[in-house]
Design a protein around this motif. Structure first.
Motif, PDB file in Angstrom:
ATOM      1  N   GLY A  83       0.791  -1.230   0.000  1.00 39.22           N
ATOM      2  CA  GLY A  83       0.000   0.000   0.000  1.00 39.22           C
ATOM      3  C   GLY A  83       0.821   1.276   0.000  1.00 39.22           C
ATOM      4  O   GLY A  83       2.047   1.260  -0.225  1.00 39.22           O
ATOM      5  N   SER A  84       0.136   2.367   0.298  1.00 39.92           N
ATOM      6  CA  SER A  84       0.753   3.695   0.107  1.00 39.92           C
ATOM      7  C   SER A  84       1.921   3.963   1.050  1.00 39.92           C
ATOM      8  O   SER A  84       2.724   4.863   0.817  1.00 39.92           O
ATOM      9  CB  SER A  84      -0.304   4.790   0.267  1.00 39.92           C
ATOM     10  N   THR A  85       2.063   3.181   2.127  1.00 36.25           N
ATOM     11  CA  THR A  85       3.168   3.416   3.055  1.00 36.25           C
ATOM     12  C   THR A  85       4.527   3.236   2.376  1.00 36.25           C
ATOM     13  O   THR A  85       5.447   4.021   2.582  1.00 36.25           O
ATOM     14  CB  THR A  85       3.080   2.432   4.242  1.00 36.25           C
ATOM     15  N   TRP A  86       4.658   2.223   1.567  1.00 32.57           N
ATOM     16  CA  TRP A  86       5.925   1.913   0.927  1.00 32.57           C
ATOM     17  C   TRP A  86       5.873   2.037  -0.595  1.00 32.57           C
ATOM     18  O   TRP A  86       6.849   2.404  -1.224  1.00 32.57           O
ATOM     19  CB  TRP A  86       6.361   0.471   1.257  1.00 32.57           C
ATOM     20  N   CYS A  87       4.735   1.679  -1.160  1.00 30.45           N
ATOM     21  CA  CYS A  87       4.700   1.509  -2.615  1.00 30.45           C
ATOM     22  C   CYS A  87       4.611   2.862  -3.314  1.00 30.45           C
ATOM     23  O   CYS A  87       3.844   3.742  -2.907  1.00 30.45           O
ATOM     24  CB  CYS A  87       3.513   0.637  -2.991  1.00 30.45           C
ATOM     25  N   ARG A  88       5.378   3.036  -4.402  1.00 36.82           N
ATOM     26  CA  ARG A  88       5.370   4.303  -5.142  1.00 36.82           C
ATOM     27  C   ARG A  88       4.012   4.571  -5.795  1.00 36.82           C
ATOM     28  O   ARG A  88       3.691   5.685  -6.141  1.00 36.82           O
ATOM     29  CB  ARG A  88       6.442   4.262  -6.234  1.00 36.82           C
ATOM     30  N   TYR A  89       3.234   3.512  -5.976  1.00 41.52           N
ATOM     31  CA  TYR A  89       1.973   3.689  -6.688  1.00 41.52           C
ATOM     32  C   TYR A  89       0.754   3.668  -5.775  1.00 41.52           C
ATOM     33  O   TYR A  89      -0.346   4.000  -6.179  1.00 41.52           O
ATOM     34  CB  TYR A  89       1.814   2.592  -7.751  1.00 41.52           C
ATOM     35  N   GLY A  90       0.930   3.196  -4.532  1.00 40.56           N
ATOM     36  CA  GLY A  90      -0.212   3.032  -3.628  1.00 40.56           C
ATOM     37  C   GLY A  90      -0.956   4.348  -3.407  1.00 40.56           C
ATOM     38  O   GLY A  90      -0.336   5.411  -3.311  1.00 40.56           O
ATOM     39  N   SER A 112      -6.203  -4.256  -1.836  1.00 42.04           N
ATOM     40  CA  SER A 112      -5.130  -3.761  -2.697  1.00 42.04           C
ATOM     41  C   SER A 112      -5.038  -2.252  -2.564  1.00 42.04           C
ATOM     42  O   SER A 112      -6.055  -1.563  -2.505  1.00 42.04           O
ATOM     43  CB  SER A 112      -5.413  -4.113  -4.170  1.00 42.04           C
ATOM     44  N   GLY A 113      -3.806  -1.743  -2.578  1.00 46.78           N
ATOM     45  CA  GLY A 113      -3.593  -0.320  -2.356  1.00 46.78           C
ATOM     46  C   GLY A 113      -3.759   0.541  -3.592  1.00 46.78           C
ATOM     47  O   GLY A 113      -3.706   1.765  -3.511  1.00 46.78           O
ATOM     48  N   CYS A 114      -3.918  -0.074  -4.739  1.00 51.43           N
ATOM     49  CA  CYS A 114      -4.191   0.706  -5.936  1.00 51.43           C
ATOM     50  C   CYS A 114      -4.775  -0.226  -6.991  1.00 51.43           C
ATOM     51  O   CYS A 114      -4.912  -1.420  -6.772  1.00 51.43           O
ATOM     52  CB  CYS A 114      -2.924   1.376  -6.487  1.00 51.43           C
ATOM     53  N   ALA A 115      -5.087   0.320  -8.145  1.00 47.45           N
ATOM     54  CA  ALA A 115      -5.761  -0.452  -9.179  1.00 47.45           C
ATOM     55  C   ALA A 115      -4.875  -1.552  -9.774  1.00 47.45           C
ATOM     56  O   ALA A 115      -5.366  -2.405 -10.503  1.00 47.45           O
ATOM     57  CB  ALA A 115      -6.238   0.482 -10.293  1.00 47.45           C
ATOM     58  N   ARG A 116      -3.564  -1.540  -9.454  1.00 47.90           N
ATOM     59  CA  ARG A 116      -2.712  -2.616  -9.982  1.00 47.90           C
ATOM     60  C   ARG A 116      -3.053  -3.958  -9.342  1.00 47.90           C
ATOM     61  O   ARG A 116      -2.683  -5.000  -9.828  1.00 47.90           O
ATOM     62  CB  ARG A 116      -1.245  -2.272  -9.776  1.00 47.90           C
ATOM     63  N   GLU A 117      -3.735  -3.906  -8.189  1.00 45.61           N
ATOM     64  CA  GLU A 117      -4.377  -5.087  -7.635  1.00 45.61           C
ATOM     65  C   GLU A 117      -3.405  -6.196  -7.272  1.00 45.61           C
ATOM     66  O   GLU A 117      -3.640  -7.369  -7.582  1.00 45.61           O
ATOM     67  CB  GLU A 117      -5.388  -5.615  -8.674  1.00 45.61           C
ATOM     68  N   SER A 136      -3.334   0.118   2.432  1.00 48.70           N
ATOM     69  CA  SER A 136      -4.045  -1.162   2.313  1.00 48.70           C
ATOM     70  C   SER A 136      -3.706  -2.104   3.462  1.00 48.70           C
ATOM     71  O   SER A 136      -4.530  -2.931   3.858  1.00 48.70           O
ATOM     72  CB  SER A 136      -3.712  -1.822   0.981  1.00 48.70           C
ATOM     73  N   VAL A 137      -2.483  -1.988   4.021  1.00 48.80           N
ATOM     74  CA  VAL A 137      -2.113  -2.898   5.107  1.00 48.80           C
ATOM     75  C   VAL A 137      -2.973  -2.611   6.336  1.00 48.80           C
ATOM     76  O   VAL A 137      -3.539  -3.519   6.951  1.00 48.80           O
ATOM     77  CB  VAL A 137      -0.612  -2.763   5.461  1.00 48.80           C
ATOM     78  N   LYS A 138      -3.111  -1.337   6.663  1.00 44.16           N
ATOM     79  CA  LYS A 138      -3.917  -0.988   7.833  1.00 44.16           C
ATOM     80  C   LYS A 138      -5.361  -1.452   7.641  1.00 44.16           C
ATOM     81  O   LYS A 138      -5.965  -2.034   8.555  1.00 44.16           O
ATOM     82  CB  LYS A 138      -3.874   0.516   8.078  1.00 44.16           C
ATOM     83  N   MET A 139      -5.907  -1.216   6.454  1.00 42.65           N
ATOM     84  CA  MET A 139      -7.288  -1.629   6.211  1.00 42.65           C
ATOM     85  C   MET A 139      -7.412  -3.150   6.309  1.00 42.65           C
ATOM     86  O   MET A 139      -8.346  -3.684   6.907  1.00 42.65           O
ATOM     87  CB  MET A 139      -7.758  -1.144   4.827  1.00 42.65           C
TER      88      MET A 139
END
Lengths: 866, 126
Positions: A670-677, A706-711, A681-684
């Motif tokens: 998710g958005s914590t680490w991923c450049r695209y998140g 999933s933290g973004c549409a890349r799923e 998503s981990v917290k959720m």
């Protein structure tokens, strides 16, 4: 296939008639045993030609000479000659030479890269040639052409279909049907060029196919084609007959009579090579089989009972995943025929029925939704029970008439493969039910009906109809088992309403043997003996155990009890199935696997070390699961509490890998680490997993976020899938992996955290209240009355005003949650159940043994695989 | 010949236990009606020693059963016969309750013990 059916039938006639077995010789041009050509495309699924083989002939019954091509028939000498010059005599000769692919004689049609699509050799050659190539063209947009297109796409080729007619499947569907079919196929990335004539194959400097040139109207089109597959129809393989001076039709096909005899009474012809008595050449396998039966009955028993006078060419197919059915007078060719159509280009569904002026059903075309094909086909020639336009409406639409097979006349043929009528099926169901009632193990199954009548054992398209006839006959397929005439959902309602807390109470008050129970439900069977039936079975006990567990929090709250009952409390302990029985997963040698919960797949190094130490100290095999956690295998039952103790002390709890309950919530970083998140998503995932952990349901529940549409978390294959958007979360439901994969349906978009959780609460609570036993959300969502739209309005708009009630179930569950493992460790009574032997609690089980493999252990088995 | 294995009250109605009797594993059940049953613990379909962990049940004709937890094959507790595969069966042991203690006796289905008295002993003692 037709020859195979003929030989099998001939041998059966001999056996039944007590006649000496005929001496049969089969000549086959292909170097293989007979195989199922109809399913040729399925070779691409596993590349195992053995999967297509037909049942071998009985040992020694038939001499098979293959590969051997018969090149001449001498009718006077009654001999055949094979290509190697061998000569064989015959009393009776049966030609089942089939057909050959028609290849339009365009320029370069034999260049390397050009193929036909008929034999296993063909598909093997295509697959080998396709390796490393990019593009393919299929010439022909009929049934065979679409099969070939499916094969090419499965080989990863960019595929184009060229069809001369203005639409696909010109023989089976009309313009409207073709439009729906084409729209669906185009979605799969196959390019369709209809109304297009192949002009020539274009070759490169090396003489190998590179492209095709085609002409559409005034326009000349070039399409890249590393591979060209010709599937533009077939021609009867009648050369042998022609050379032998047998009668042959003007447009090909060996002329035969009703008994499939050619102009020489010692020679028969069956299948695609024959021009049948009704003046048609049949390219489908079912008429071929009927010809085989006609010839076999006449040759073996001089019987004309199976005479072939023509066949129903109704078909139901799944082409590139699209259901297409065509039956009876599909085009309304009869005088005065009228038609009703339903078309929805949004859902890519097209349905048409043709009727005679007096209202009798003549035929129809179904594309995209052919569920009631079997019922509608059986109604051909009859007055349908409702106006045709109402029969066409999709189920769930206001005014739509759902046509169960119950409404069919008894004479209607439901199983066309074996020509079994509805009446015969109903008789069999009644007989089976009666027999079942006598022996006390009563459920009538479609399998039993198949054994009695053969119905449903052919193509299988009528099995759903048979199932609903069983239900209609009160065969109780909706009853949970012989102990309860209710469905699981009805029992759930009873337990909740009456606050029932034990299986014994439910059985006594609402079971089929309950006093007054039989009168109340009407369907109950009285026990055959005077002995009181005071116990359930392995069907109702776990189902009720699950209901009691799902409702545990709510019932405890209602009773003012502080604690939710544990699944191994008192009477409930005896209800639990295989894995719930000891809160671990039974493995094939009687040992268990242990899965601690790792919410969202997030774990600290210290906890990882503990898992490693536990596995090492207890000698367990470890494997990372698909649900982002770690499975520890090979634990003896008596060791389970000791393993749990170590895990629980380190802060772990049960992962419910053994339960029909929430398993895991998988997540990406998710958005914590991923450049695209775009969201955390981990917290959720952790929040959801901790909210629903331990929630018992009709079947297991898997989730992902999933933290973004890349799923990356593959949420769309889960029962509940959450995918982050810029504005919140998209919620998907009803996805599934496994044997029958299903993409989840998008239920709602851009939800905030609170709405998301509330909607998932309602979804899960509704599923728990209404699904059948062992029904995953995928099937439940699929059959939800009113479809996804209705489900959406129930969950999001609360049109049934059940929202608060549904949320209460989950709220009570969350409040009452406790770790099941810890509860066992804290309770000496439950702990005592984990003894290996009641009289030797610590003795190891001598049947559980292991051998090393790849640095770990594996079970040493005393028996092979079952 | 007879082995004392546990107190009757240690047995949870409907939930089996395994007992070691003369070196082999026996699945022992106390049913809801108080009756006792003892059969071999090894599931003949998988070879695993797990029958005691199965779910007990009763058919409409009063036949008491146990379903193996491995592949869910159902066995008649009185005869040991697998309902869907009559050629397969579990050994059945004599079992009796005496002064609050459960005793498991010989295999009444083996050729060496065709004794009618032992067969009757397989039914619950009052």
């Amino acid at each position: 296939m037709v020859a195979h059916r003929f030989v099998s039938s001939l041998l059966e006639h001999a056996r039944e008639g007590g006649l000496p077995a005929p001496a049969v010789t089969v000549f086959g041009a292909e170097d293989r045993p007979a195989y199922d050509r109809v399913r040729l495309s399925s070779w691409f699924d596993d590349r195992d030609p053995g999967g297509l083989h037909l049942e071998p002939y009985p040992e020694g019954a038939v001499e098979v000479v293959a590969p051997a091509t018969v090149v001449a028939v001498d009718r006077e000498a009654q001999t055949v000659t094979t290509a190697d010059g061998a000569v064989r005599g015959y009393d009776t000769l049966v030609l089942a030479t089939g057909s050959r692919p028609f290849v339009p004689p365009v320029e370069q049609h034999t260049a390397p890269g050009c193929f036909v699509y008929r034999t296993l050799d063909d598909v093997e050659a295509i697959a080998a040639y396709a390796d490393g190539r990019r593009t393919g063209v299929v010439v022909g947009g009929g049934l065979l052409g679409l099969e070939a297109a499916k094969a090419l796409t499965s080989l990863g080729l960019e595929t184009t279909v060229v069809e001369f007619a203005p639409r696909l499947m010109p023989l089976q569907v009309d313009d409207g049907g073709a439009a729906a079919l084409q729209a669906r196929i185009a979605e799969l990335g196959v390019i369709l060029l209809t109304g297009t004539r192949l002009d020539r194959v274009v070759v490169g400097d090396d003489g190998v196919a590179r492209a095709v040139q085609a002409i559409r109207g005034e326009e000349t089109i070039a399409v890249d084609a590393d591979i060209v597959v010709f599937a533009a129809g077939v021609r009867p393989e009648d050369g042998l007959a022609r050379d032998a001076g047998l009668g042959v039709g003007e447009r090909g096909g060996i002329v035969v009579d009703r008994l499939c005899r050619t102009s020489d009474p010692r020679v028969y012809a069956i299948g695609e090579c024959a021009l049948a008595a009704d003046g048609r050449v049949y390219g489908l396998v079912a008429p071929g089989y009927q010809m085989a039966e006609a010839a076999a009955a006449h040759i073996a028993a001089a019987s004309d009972e199976r005479a072939f006078t023509g066949a129903d060419t109704s078909t139901k197919l799944k082409l590139l995943g699209v259901e297409v059915a065509s039956f009876g007078d599909a085009f309304g060719a009869a005088d005065g025929a009228l038609a009703a159509t339903y078309s929805d280009s949004r859902r890519r569904v097209y349905r048409k029925l043709t009727v005679a002026p007096d209202g009798r059903l003549l035929g129809g075309i179904l594309v995209g939704d052919a569920d009631d094909y079997a019922t509608l086909r059986a109604l051909v020639g009859e007055q349908p029970p409702a106006a045709p336009e109402l029969l066409l409406l999709p189920a769930g639409t206001a005014g739509a008439v759902t046509l169960g097979p119950a409404g069919l006349p008894d004479g209607a043929v439901l199983c066309s493969c074996h020509n079994v009528t509805k009446g015969a099926i109903c008789t069999a169901i009644d007989d089976l039910a009666e027999k079942g009632a006598e022996t006390g193990n009563g459920e009538v199954t479609t399998k039993q009906v198949g054994l009695c009548t053969k119905a449903g054992t052919g193509c299988g398209s009528c099995v759903t109809s048979i199932k609903s006839l069983i239900t209609a006959a009160g065969g109780g397929s909706s009853a949970l088992c012989e102990h309860f005439s209710q469905t699981r959902s009805e029992l759930y309602t009873i337990v909740r309403r009456d606050r029932i807390t034990t299986f014994a109470e439910l059985l006594a008050k609402h079971g089929t043997a309950a006093v007054g129970g039989a009168a109340k439900t009407g369907a109950a069977k009285a026990p055959a003996s005077a002995k009181e039936v005071n116990d359930g079975c392995d069907v109702c006990k776990p189902a009720v155990g699950s209901i009691l567990a799902s409702l545990g929090g709510l019932l405890a709250e209602a009773e003012g009890a502080g604690r939710k009952p544990h699944v191994l409390d008192g009477g409930q302990a005896a209800l639990q199935d295989t894995n719930d029985h000891v809160l671990a997963n039974l493995q094939r040698n009687g040992s268990y696997s242990v899965v601690p919960r790792i919410p969202g797949g997030e774990i600290t190094p210290d906890k990882l070390i503990v898992i490693g130490e536990v596995a090492r100290d207890f000698g367990l095999y470890t494997k990372i699961t698909g649900g982002q956690r770690i499975d520890l295998f090979g634990a003896q039952m008596a060791d389970l509490p000791k393993i749990w103790r170590r895990l629980v002390d380190a802060g772990f709890e049960s992962g419910h890998a053994y339960g029909k309950a929430l398993r895991t919530v998988k997540s990406c970083v998710g958005s914590t680490w991923c450049r695209y998140g775009v969201q955390d998503s981990v917290k959720m995932a952790i929040d959801l997993e901790l909210r629903y952990r331990g929630l018992r349901a009709p079947h297991k529940i898997k989730m992902a976020v999933s933290g973004c549409a890349r799923e990356c978390a593959e949420a769309q294959s889960k029962d509940v899938g959450v995918i982050a958007t810029e504005r919140g979360w998209n919620l998907y439901v009803g996805g599934n992996g496994g044997a029958r994969p299903r993409h989840a349906d998008l239920l709602a978009t851009d939800l905030d955290d609170e709405t998301l959780v509330r909607t998932v609460d309602r979804f899960l609570a509704l599923y728990i209240a209404e699904a059948d036993r062992l029904e995953r959300t995928a099937t439940w969502v699929e059959r939800y009355e009113g479809g996804l739209d209705r489900l959406r309005s129930v969950l999001l708009d609360d049109v049934e005003e059940r929202g608060a009630d549904l949320e209460a179930l989950i709220a009570a569950h969350v409040d009452a949650y406790t770790d099941e493992w810890r509860a066992v460790l804290d309770d000496p009574v439950k702990l005592a159940r984990f003894a290996t032997f009641v009289n030797a609690p610590e003795a190891p089980d001598p049947t559980v043994a292991f051998v090393p493999e790849r640095g770990q252990i594996k079970p040493l088995l005393t028996l092979g695989r079952r | 010949m007879w082995t004392a294995v546990c107190k009757y009250t240690e047995l949870e109605p409907g939930r089996g236990v395994a007992a070691l009797v003369e070196g082999s594993a026996v699945a022992l059940f106390r049913l809801g009606d108080g009756s006792l049953h003892a059969v071999g613990n090894i599931d003949p379909f998988s070879g695993a020693s797990v029958i005691s962990r199965g779910i007990t049940g009763m058919r409409g004709d009063g036949t008491a059963t146990v379903a193996s937890p491995m592949y869910k094959d159902i066995f008649d507790l009185a005869t040991g016969v697998a309902l869907d595969a009559p050629e397969v069966r579990l050994p059945v042991f004599a079992v009796r309750r005496h002064r609050g203690v459960v005793w498991v006796g010989p295999d009444v289905t083996s050729g060496s013990a065709p004794d009618a008295e032992l067969l009757t002993a397989a039914t619950p003692a009052v």
